[in-house]
Design an enzyme around this catalytic site. Structure first.
Site, PDB file in Angstrom:
ATOM      1  N   GLU A  87       0.886  -1.174   0.000  1.00 29.70           N
ATOM      2  CA  GLU A  87       0.000   0.000   0.000  1.00 29.70           C
ATOM      3  C   GLU A  87       0.917   1.215   0.000  1.00 29.70           C
ATOM      4  O   GLU A  87       1.459   1.586   1.040  1.00 29.70           O
ATOM      5  CB  GLU A  87      -0.898  -0.022   1.252  1.00 29.70           C
ATOM      6  CG  GLU A  87      -1.823  -1.228   1.335  1.00 29.70           C
ATOM      7  CD  GLU A  87      -2.988  -1.156   0.351  1.00 29.70           C
ATOM      8  OE1 GLU A  87      -3.334  -0.043  -0.087  1.00 29.70           O
ATOM      9  OE2 GLU A  87      -3.544  -2.220   0.015  1.00 29.70           O
ATOM     10  N   CYS A  99      -1.991   9.607   2.573  1.00 38.65           N
ATOM     11  CA  CYS A  99      -1.532   9.006   1.304  1.00 38.65           C
ATOM     12  C   CYS A  99      -2.461   9.334   0.152  1.00 38.65           C
ATOM     13  O   CYS A  99      -2.031   9.423  -0.985  1.00 38.65           O
ATOM     14  CB  CYS A  99      -1.405   7.499   1.460  1.00 38.65           C
ATOM     15  SG  CYS A  99      -2.942   6.729   1.990  1.00 38.65           S
TER      16      CYS A  99
END
Ligand code: NAD
Length: 469
Positions: A222, A256
């Site tokens: 991720e 993010c």
């Protein structure tokens, strides 16, 4: 002497890693983690412990990263929602899936079973340090695994609370928190895991994947990227400004999936810039530095890197910094170009550069100059034709139309990147799946034994030829 001590410390760390993984493997192989009852009890215990320690988490997030209380609760409530969703659906997810059986496999029945992978290694980032280490853990436990969790060393207070919570809930042979720096990660990566789940930067993602490859261990990565936001000429500018700034300034831009930069249609540039500057003021007032609703950068290194990306000549609003507090004002930058320094790397701070485009082909040309496929994309438009065209021309992990960031909060949507922004996806059922092996079982009966596939084949090739027609 110093070198000898260092070498002893390295051997001791490695020995610990070897033992910890071996104990988890033995526990996994005992079958203890497999039943529905064991898994659901573990998840319920975790749910209760998080509620019991919510104030400790809020305080720790403030100590480590200056997180506003409301934003700390976003981290806690996202995790609690994931736990509730998993507890509610786990029994159904664990059921084998019946599927059709092809002609040549008759007589028989086919099913797909979700079985645990085994011993997992979960490595967390600094920006949502509790959520992003424990949310994957929810999937690992739900799928019947054991896990070693390595929180980011940049949040030592949160890591302590995490250790307290997880060690209160679980035996270390089931879930073990291993605090420390990258030396700890590297020692653990010397061991053979059944799956490594990493959240962090593409740079470290490469290191993790290379280390896992030595054992042929599968990885879920991720990662990050430069997530664009597009504001088309027909967008609702007031709503767009609010939703973009809310997504961007959360955690002082250290998210993010935060909008990294904005492409604004040239025809609405001035109106949108005004809307953004007004909204920024409405959100944080004139004295942002004393406003408890706005956070700080995690450390001096990140502060210097982000502050260095501010081009004073392009500041539309904000631009102030205070190194002692690691404070960077929410900053809007206008007339930015694709070759400016700020467009060469993921910003991961409260700076929002704005670029303009005149046509969709020109916009697509600009997005193709980004370092690689971003993790997210946000588009503000009222036109379904524009929406389709953008979605068909830009590759990215996931995103929103007329919103930012919120796709992450829907457990029904898989969350993950593509290309440099990651591989694999989780959240909700996808978390259960990412920590499971999909095992195929064909169960035949012995009561009927069709001899079609046994030698001698004689002229059965004719039957074969007929079936492929
Ligand atoms: P990072 O890659 O620096 O660190 C992540 C983890 O790796 C930490 O636990 C750290 O201790 C460890 N680590 C760092 N260097 C290492 C090394 N050389 N060897 C082994 N382990 C090492 O990431 P970060 O700064 O903590 O987080 C920011 C990055 O993470 C951004 O790129 C952001 O986009 C990304 N991110 C992605 C997601 C997502 O869900 N896709 C979520 C949060 C953050």
């Amino acid at each position: 002497m110093g070198a000898a001590l260092e070498s002893d410390a390295v051997s001791a760390r490695q020995e610990w890693a070897t033992q910890a993984v071996a104990r988890q493997r033995a526990f996994f192989q005992s079958g203890a983690t497999r039943s529905y009852g064991f898994r659901v009890q573990a998840l319920k215990k975790l749910h209760k412990a998080i509620l019991d320690h919510q104030q400790d988490l809020v305080d720790a997030l403030y100590t480590d990263i200056g997180r506003p209380e409301f934003e700390a609760y976003i981290e806690i409530s996202t995790l609690v929602d994931e736990l509730k969703h998993t507890i509610k659906h786990l029994k159904a997810w664990m059921k084998p899936e019946k599927v059709a059986t092809s002609l040549w496999a008759q007589p028989g029945r086919s099913r797909i079973e979700s079985v645990p992978l085994g011993v997992n290694f979960i490595i967390g980032p600094y920006n949502y340090p509790f959520l992003l280490a424990v949310q994957p853990l929810v999937g690992a436990i739900a799928a019947g695994n054991t896990a070693i969790v390595k929180p980011s060393s940049l949040n030592p207070t949160v890591a302590d609370v995490m250790e307290t919570i997880l060690h209160k809930c679980f035996h270390e042979d089931h879930v073990h928190v291993f605090k420390g720096s990258s030396d700890v990660t590297n020692a653990l990566l010397e061991e053979k895991f059944d799956h490594v789940f990493f959240t962090g930067s593409p740079r470290v993602g490469r290191i993790i994947m290379a280390a896992a490859a030595k054992h042929l261990t599968p990885v879920t990565l991720e990662l990050g990227g430069k997530s664009p936001t597009i504001v088309h000429k027909d967008a609702n500018l007031t709503v767009a400004a609010r939703r973009i700034l809310a997504g961007k300034m959360l955690n002082a831009g250290q998210t993010c999936i935060a909008p990294d930069h904005i492409y604004v249609h040239a025809s609405i540039k001035e109106a949108f810039e005004k809307e953004m500057a007004d909204t920024l003021k409405a959100f944080y007032g004139n004295d942002v530095k004393s406003n408890r609703d706005f956070g700080r950068l995690i450390n001096d290194k990140h502060f210097k890197r982000v502050a260095g990306l501010i081009d004073k000549a392009k500041v539309l609003a904000g631009g102030e910094t205070d190194a002692a507090q690691r404070y960077i004002a929410p900053t809007l930058l206008k007339d930015v170009r694709m070759d400016d320094a700020i467009m060469q790397e993921e910003i991961f701070g409260p700076l929002l550069p704005m670029l303009t485009y005149r046509s969709l082909p020109e916009l697509f040309e600009m997005t193709r100059q980004l370092p690689d496929h971003p993790l997210a994309l946000y588009l503000f438009t009222e036109s379904e034709a524009v929406e389709r065209e953008v979605l068909d021309n830009v590759q990215f992990g996931g995103g929103c139309i007329n919103n930012t960031v919120m796709h992450v909060a829907n457990p029904h949507l898989p969350f993950g990147g593509v290309g440099e922004s990651g591989m694999g996806a989780y959240h909700g059922k996808n978390s259960f799946d990412v920590f499971s092996h999909k095992r195929s079982i064909l169960k035949a009966t012995t009561r009927l034994d069709i001899k079609l596939r046994y030698p001698p084949y004689n002229d059965r090739v004719k039957i074969m030829k007929r079936t492929i027609k």
